[in-house]
Scaffold this motif. Sequence first.
Motif, PDB file in Angstrom:
ATOM      1  N   PHE A  66      -3.478   3.751  11.895  1.00  0.00           N
ATOM      2  CA  PHE A  66      -4.449   4.305  10.947  1.00  0.00           C
ATOM      3  C   PHE A  66      -5.108   3.212  10.107  1.00  0.00           C
ATOM      4  O   PHE A  66      -4.630   2.074  10.026  1.00  0.00           O
ATOM      5  CB  PHE A  66      -3.772   5.328  10.021  1.00  0.00           C
ATOM      6  N   ASN A  67      -6.211   3.603   9.476  1.00  0.00           N
ATOM      7  CA  ASN A  67      -6.907   2.748   8.524  1.00  0.00           C
ATOM      8  C   ASN A  67      -6.172   2.826   7.186  1.00  0.00           C
ATOM      9  O   ASN A  67      -6.091   3.896   6.578  1.00  0.00           O
ATOM     10  CB  ASN A  67      -8.352   3.241   8.363  1.00  0.00           C
ATOM     11  N   LYS A  69      -3.378  12.815   7.673  1.00  0.00           N
ATOM     12  CA  LYS A  69      -3.490  13.494   8.968  1.00  0.00           C
ATOM     13  C   LYS A  69      -2.467  12.972   9.962  1.00  0.00           C
ATOM     14  O   LYS A  69      -1.854  13.736  10.718  1.00  0.00           O
ATOM     15  CB  LYS A  69      -4.906  13.311   9.518  1.00  0.00           C
ATOM     16  N   ASN A 102       0.808  -1.233   0.000  1.00  0.00           N
ATOM     17  CA  ASN A 102       0.000   0.000   0.000  1.00  0.00           C
ATOM     18  C   ASN A 102       0.839   1.280   0.000  1.00  0.00           C
ATOM     19  O   ASN A 102       0.439   2.297   0.564  1.00  0.00           O
ATOM     20  CB  ASN A 102      -0.929  -0.017   1.233  1.00  0.00           C
ATOM     21  N   SER A 127      -0.273   0.881   9.971  1.00  0.00           N
ATOM     22  CA  SER A 127      -1.606   0.428   9.590  1.00  0.00           C
ATOM     23  C   SER A 127      -2.191  -0.468  10.674  1.00  0.00           C
ATOM     24  O   SER A 127      -1.489  -1.299  11.253  1.00  0.00           O
ATOM     25  CB  SER A 127      -1.512  -0.341   8.269  1.00  0.00           C
ATOM     26  N   ALA A 173      -1.168  10.478   0.171  1.00  0.00           N
ATOM     27  CA  ALA A 173      -1.370  11.154   1.460  1.00  0.00           C
ATOM     28  C   ALA A 173      -0.410  12.324   1.620  1.00  0.00           C
ATOM     29  O   ALA A 173      -0.793  13.402   2.109  1.00  0.00           O
ATOM     30  CB  ALA A 173      -1.186  10.157   2.599  1.00  0.00           C
ATOM     31  N   SER A 229      -0.580   4.729  -1.524  1.00  0.00           N
ATOM     32  CA  SER A 229      -1.452   5.543  -0.666  1.00  0.00           C
ATOM     33  C   SER A 229      -0.656   6.574   0.131  1.00  0.00           C
ATOM     34  O   SER A 229      -1.160   7.662   0.433  1.00  0.00           O
ATOM     35  CB  SER A 229      -2.240   4.652   0.297  1.00  0.00           C
ATOM     36  N   PHE A 279      -6.951   2.036   4.288  1.00  0.00           N
ATOM     37  CA  PHE A 279      -7.806   2.329   3.140  1.00  0.00           C
ATOM     38  C   PHE A 279      -8.242   3.797   3.097  1.00  0.00           C
ATOM     39  O   PHE A 279      -8.936   4.213   2.171  1.00  0.00           O
ATOM     40  CB  PHE A 279      -9.048   1.426   3.155  1.00  0.00           C
ATOM     41  N   ASP A 280      -7.853   4.574   4.106  1.00  0.00           N
ATOM     42  CA  ASP A 280      -8.287   5.972   4.210  1.00  0.00           C
ATOM     43  C   ASP A 280      -7.091   6.901   4.019  1.00  0.00           C
ATOM     44  O   ASP A 280      -6.326   7.162   4.949  1.00  0.00           O
ATOM     45  CB  ASP A 280      -8.931   6.192   5.585  1.00  0.00           C
ATOM     46  N   VAL A 281      -6.938   7.416   2.806  1.00  0.00           N
ATOM     47  CA  VAL A 281      -5.791   8.278   2.478  1.00  0.00           C
ATOM     48  C   VAL A 281      -5.803   9.558   3.314  1.00  0.00           C
ATOM     49  O   VAL A 281      -4.755  10.047   3.747  1.00  0.00           O
ATOM     50  CB  VAL A 281      -5.772   8.602   0.973  1.00  0.00           C
ATOM     51  N   ASN A 282      -6.980  10.104   3.568  1.00  0.00           N
ATOM     52  CA  ASN A 282      -7.075  11.331   4.371  1.00  0.00           C
ATOM     53  C   ASN A 282      -6.598  11.096   5.800  1.00  0.00           C
ATOM     54  O   ASN A 282      -5.928  11.948   6.398  1.00  0.00           O
ATOM     55  CB  ASN A 282      -8.508  11.850   4.385  1.00  0.00           C
ATOM     56  N   GLU A 283      -6.928   9.932   6.353  1.00  0.00           N
ATOM     57  CA  GLU A 283      -6.474   9.604   7.707  1.00  0.00           C
ATOM     58  C   GLU A 283      -4.967   9.411   7.741  1.00  0.00           C
ATOM     59  O   GLU A 283      -4.296   9.863   8.674  1.00  0.00           O
ATOM     60  CB  GLU A 283      -7.182   8.339   8.201  1.00  0.00           C
TER      61      GLU A 283
END
Length: 378
Positions: free
Chosen positions: A320-321, A330, A212, A301, A219, A215, A323-327
């Motif tokens: 972090f998750n 951050k 991954n 992750s 990010a 991502s 699958f969540d690029v925004n997370e």
Amino acid sequence: MKIAFITNLRAPYRTLQLNEFSKIKNITLNVYYTDKQSENRVWDVNKAVGFKEIDLDGINLFKKLGYLNKGLVKIVTTHDLLILGGYEKPTYIVLSILCRILKKPYILLFDGISTHKLEENKNNLKTIIKKLVIKKADFILGNGNVSKRYFSEIFSYPNEKILNQYLTVDTKKIESMYKDKEKYKIEYREKLGIKKDEKVLIYSGRLINIKNVESVIEAVSKLKKRDLVFLITGGGILEEHLKQRAKELKIKLIITGFLPDQDELFKHYFVGDALILPSFDEAWGLVVNEALVAGLPVLVSRHCGCANDLVIPKQNGYIFNPFDVNEISKCIENVISKDDNAAYSKKSKEIALNWTFENSRKNLEHILSNYEKMAAEI
């Protein structure tokens, strides 16, 4: 006691662990390797000290099933105890059956499992086959909380028979380098073309889909401040694709390629301000152990087996998750924006203190003491 340890491949961390195991008094340790070393991932491995290494011949029963090796009956009959480095491949399954037939005890040694597999279907065929191997094991040397939960929740294995393996890396080597970290930081930043005021986020590992890494590039592109270098110590099939993606998003990306020399790899950690492991699926994540000893904050992750043992959110990093690029973005922002990560660094090194090969040996010794007691009672 004559012990056979059966595992797949030689690796730097495994050899150091086995060197430590061989210090246990009154044992003879023979180590058998089931697989052939991958041509694109050949590490410089430490010398075996105190144990004998044997490469087994065998056939690969399709890629997913793994090897079925020759000479398994002899391994069981000539040893007092077996340590199986897994439970799902043909060789491990056959050895567990032979142990039952020939009344020989065996232990499972387990390096970890991705946390999302704790929700695995308990009734599928794969789980039933695993259960046949697991339930007859005398003890399990698992790795971290994820192993304890996995075996107790999925397979109803007794908690008291699951001990922490404390699988780790060459912490002594990284610690010895730590005193010269500023020297390495200056030297390797110059070598890699990284400016003094640029922040560095490190990923260490293979460049394949499950890791991954793309991502992370996406990010980083979402950060308000873009004075960040994404340094990858590793290589793989996605290298050119990731370079192209970074170019499109105007991200400064540096890829070293695979580093077979462990010392060279460790020195690169001192260039960084944080390490990230963004995998969709990761049994453990020994690169996080390495980063902790080097005093780095870690972003991991939640699907990595090590996450709940090696990361304390807001103390030495974030979970972090994947699958969540925004997370992900951050979490990177939260760590990279700090001018001083001294508290995070201190906590990382503190967590690393328990994850040593000495503690791994002590837990194996604890297991072996049970066999000594049983022998004395006969």
